[in-house]
Design an enzyme around this catalytic site. Structure first.
Site, short mmCIF file in Angstrom:
data_model
loop_
_atom_site.label_atom_id
_atom_site.label_comp_id
_atom_site.label_asym_id
_atom_site.label_seq_id
_atom_site.Cartn_x
_atom_site.Cartn_y
_atom_site.Cartn_z
N ARG A 104 -8.02 -1.22 4.46
CA ARG A 104 -7.16 -2.35 4.82
C ARG A 104 -6.04 -2.54 3.79
O ARG A 104 -4.89 -2.83 4.12
CB ARG A 104 -8.01 -3.61 4.92
N HIS A 136 -2.04 -2.62 4.57
CA HIS A 136 -1.21 -3.77 4.21
C HIS A 136 -0.11 -3.37 3.23
O HIS A 136 0.97 -3.98 3.23
CB HIS A 136 -2.08 -4.88 3.61
N ASP A 137 -0.36 -2.37 2.40
CA ASP A 137 0.68 -1.90 1.49
C ASP A 137 1.81 -1.24 2.27
O ASP A 137 2.99 -1.56 2.08
CB ASP A 137 0.09 -0.90 0.49
N ASN A 146 -3.32 -11.77 2.85
CA ASN A 146 -3.93 -10.87 1.87
C ASN A 146 -4.93 -11.56 0.95
O ASN A 146 -5.51 -10.90 0.07
CB ASN A 146 -2.84 -10.22 1.01
N HIS A 154 -10.79 -0.70 12.49
CA HIS A 154 -11.63 -1.90 12.56
C HIS A 154 -13.11 -1.56 12.73
O HIS A 154 -13.94 -2.46 12.75
CB HIS A 154 -11.17 -2.80 13.73
#
Length: 315
Positions: free
Chosen positions: A57, A61-62, A89, A186
């Protein structure tokens, strides 16, 4: 055309290839890089089974904010609130794994390996340690110097519909197949109640629960997350094999047992639904598509300028 102008055109045409990521970037400067990172991911997972989901994750997100430049790893400083402290985050964790890997790498190959590359490799190793496929990670990213919490609103939200998801992914050069394949990440992890309350309480003006949820599953989610839940870390595993990288996520999605609205939305168009069915029926197809999409996502260009010595602070 002058010789000088011809040279300029030739040099300009070479810039993309000069800046491109390569699979053998550290072969001579840090040959033990990958084994060092794999060891740290393995050791951390032995002590905490949530580490693989966290690292996967974190990489996602990065890359979705400013490209894959390690900006998610920077700490807030002074008046600047960094990405890791942005609302989406807050629940990110396992940053210590990247810190430990960086420390070990600096000992072996000082000043050579970027934090962004460490994170990309750690995300791959997170999948591998969970029983998923191994793949070659392109390397050569540089670390960014800018990290802003308010930019995290650009991340795709668990409440997104399909159109919103498609737009978010296409803005980053990712296709519908990439969207569905990467959603399969997921299969690892845990969802907090706040991420899916919209589906189990006051869904709309006529029904309390999303009618697309399987009734007994919806009831179990309601028992875990009551309307006025006050348990800080209450929530649900993302699928039935939450620490194993497999295609259970897609199977459950077809059964009405998905967690997020964004998961459910993958069934809202014929093409994306066909992909879900394909991945649910054959794990090999899912793994192949996932690897292809992970490599593609990891190539989202950032504006990195340096190799940090500490992943939490700029040089």
């Amino acid at each position: 055309m002058s010789l000088f102008f011809t040279f300029l055109l030739l040099f300009s045409s070479l810039l993309p290839s000069l800046n491109a990521l390569t699979y053998r970037y550290y072969d001579h400067t840090c040959p033990n890089l990958e084994s060092i990172i794999a060891r740290e991911v393995h050791l951390a997972t032995v002590n905490d089974k949530t580490v693989p989901a966290a690292l996967l994750r974190m990489h996602f997100h990065d890359c979705f904010i400013r490209g894959c430049d390690g900006s998610v790893l920077l700490d807030s400083k002074g008046k600047n609130k960094a990405e890791k402290d942005g609302p989406p985050n807050i629940s990110l964790h396992a940053f210590y794994v990247i810190d430990k890997a960086k420390k070990a790498i600096e000992s072996a190959c000082p000043g050579v390996v970027s934090c962004a590359d460490i994170l990309a490799l750690a995300a791959r190793d997170a999948v591998v340690v969970s029983g998923g496929p191994h793949w070659e990670v392109p390397k050569g990213r540089k670390d960014g110097r800018i990290s802003k919490a308010n930019e995290t609103i650009q991340l795709p939200f668990p409440t997104f519909n399909f159109s919103q998801l498609q737009q978010s992914f296409s803005q980053r050069g990712l296709s519908i197949q990439d969207l569905v394949a990467l959603s399969g990440g997921h299969t690892l992890g845990f969802a907090h109640c706040s991420s899916f309350q919209n589906r189990i309480h006051n869904f709309n003006s006529t029904v309390d629960i999303d009618p697309l949820l399987q009734p007994s599953f919806a009831a179990s989610l309601q028992s875990i997350c009551p309307a006025h839940n006050k348990v800080k870390n209450a929530g649900s595993p993302m699928d039935s094999t939450t620490t194993v990288f497999d295609n259970a996520y897609f199977k459950l999605l077809l059964q009405g047992r998905s967690i997020f609205s964004s998961d459910q939305s993958l069934l809202s168009t014929p093409y994306s639904k066909a992909l879900v069915s394909k991945f649910a029926n054959e794990q090999r197809h899912f793994e192949k598509a996932f690897v292809k999409s992970m490599v593609k996502m990891s190539r989202i260009a950032g504006a990195g300028e340096e190799v940090r010595l500490n992943c939490r602070v700029v040089r």
